[in-house]
Design an enzyme around this catalytic site. Structure first.
Site, PDB file in Angstrom:
ATOM      1  N   HIS A   1      -1.670  90.372 -54.693  1.00  0.00           N
ATOM      2  CA  HIS A   1      -0.863  89.597 -53.747  1.00  0.00           C
ATOM      3  C   HIS A   1      -1.440  88.200 -53.597  1.00  0.00           C
ATOM      4  CE1 HIS A   1      -4.250  91.065 -51.352  1.00  0.00           C
ATOM      5  NE2 HIS A   1      -4.052  90.009 -50.567  1.00  0.00           N
TER       6      HIS A   1
ATOM      7  N   HIS B   1      -4.351  82.240 -54.239  1.00  0.00           N
ATOM      8  CA  HIS B   1      -4.864  82.982 -55.393  1.00  0.00           C
ATOM      9  C   HIS B   1      -4.507  84.453 -55.298  1.00  0.00           C
ATOM     10  CE1 HIS B   1      -7.699  83.552 -52.108  1.00  0.00           C
ATOM     11  NE2 HIS B   1      -8.020  84.689 -52.674  1.00  0.00           N
TER      12      HIS B   1
END
EC number: 3.1.-.-
Lengths: 170, 170
Positions: free
Chosen positions: B116, B34
């Site tokens: 990220h 995620h």
């Protein structure tokens, strides 16, 4: 891509289930404690759109309701599963019928839908009977408000990711 | 209850990340791959309602966009993390700013938000440098359409469960 439909019960129910699942459920890591509404199946992008529209339409007609787990039960000897059972399965059975219709109809279902939260599966029969012998006597009283269903998709490792939630707005 | 907000990238990105996470990320089991939009925080029932209303309002103004991961990078020496980095982080930074406002504002943030997807964390420095040395040269080109965010809640075991999705409707 593989999709499935589930209801996640309250944190209290999930914590109770996880205390057993960590030792007795090989799928402990793959998905949080849940009630399966529709087993996994492959959906193309086009069929996914149909499914989402159907789920949205069904959810708009449904109202939130409360379920109560009152015991531990088992599917043995059909499968070596221990689960939290519902005092009254009817509202979840009706939910499942409403959702598994139209583009999500299940062709020739070969089982009776029994809503449950798995706490152990693929268990050794002796282990299952030991644990069931203890747990069937225990006092289970767990509640959860059901006010949404979740469409999930699977990744290659067999884990499940949230795709979309559908709140009951009826 | 502990809540967090995340974006789940496409299955292709998740599969790529999981191939590394299974060996290098101790949180592999706790949540699918995620992009964190807002770290976990405690929400009372009342504040949860405010957060849901805020997320719904923000999502109604946002439009879907595509992100591209073009390399592996690291937060070392700040933290022993390897991650998939974005060619252009700006759209996700703007998403994060829109979401982390009003009732979800972060008081005195002490970091620069760097979107990220983690592929390794809590890594031994030698292991991190070995892997980073290999991966920084590899050709990464992964895309994902971002058209929704997910509000998740944690259970006692530290795993995350889907609570609600918010589709971008702007």
């Amino acid at each position: 891509m593989q999709f499935g439909i589930a209801v996640f019960p309250s944190k209290e129910v999930q914590d109770f289930a996880n205390d057993w699942r960590i030792r007795h459920d090989p799928k402990y890591n793959a998905i949080p404690p849940h009630l399966t509404i529709r087993d996994k199946g492959d959906l193309s992008n086009e069929r996914l759109k149909e499914a989402v529209a159907h789920l949205d339409a069904v959810a708009s007609t449904l109202s939130p309701f409360t379920i109560r787990f009152n015991r531990v039960s088992t599917f043995f000897p059909v499968s070596n599963v221990l689960y939290l059972a519902l005092e009254d399965p009817l509202p979840v059975q009706q939910l499942q019928q409403a959702i598994c219709s139209g583009p999500l109809a299940i062709p020739a279902p070969n089982f009776v839908y029994t809503p449950h939260v798995t706490i152990g599966q693929q268990m050794d029969p002796d282990e299952l009977h030991d644990l069931y012998g203890n747990l069937r006597m225990s006092d289970v009283s767990l509640e959860s408000v059901i006010d949404r269903v979740h469409l999930l998709h699977a990744t290659e490792n067999g884990f499940w990711t949230a795709y979309q939630s559908f709140q009951f707005r009826g």
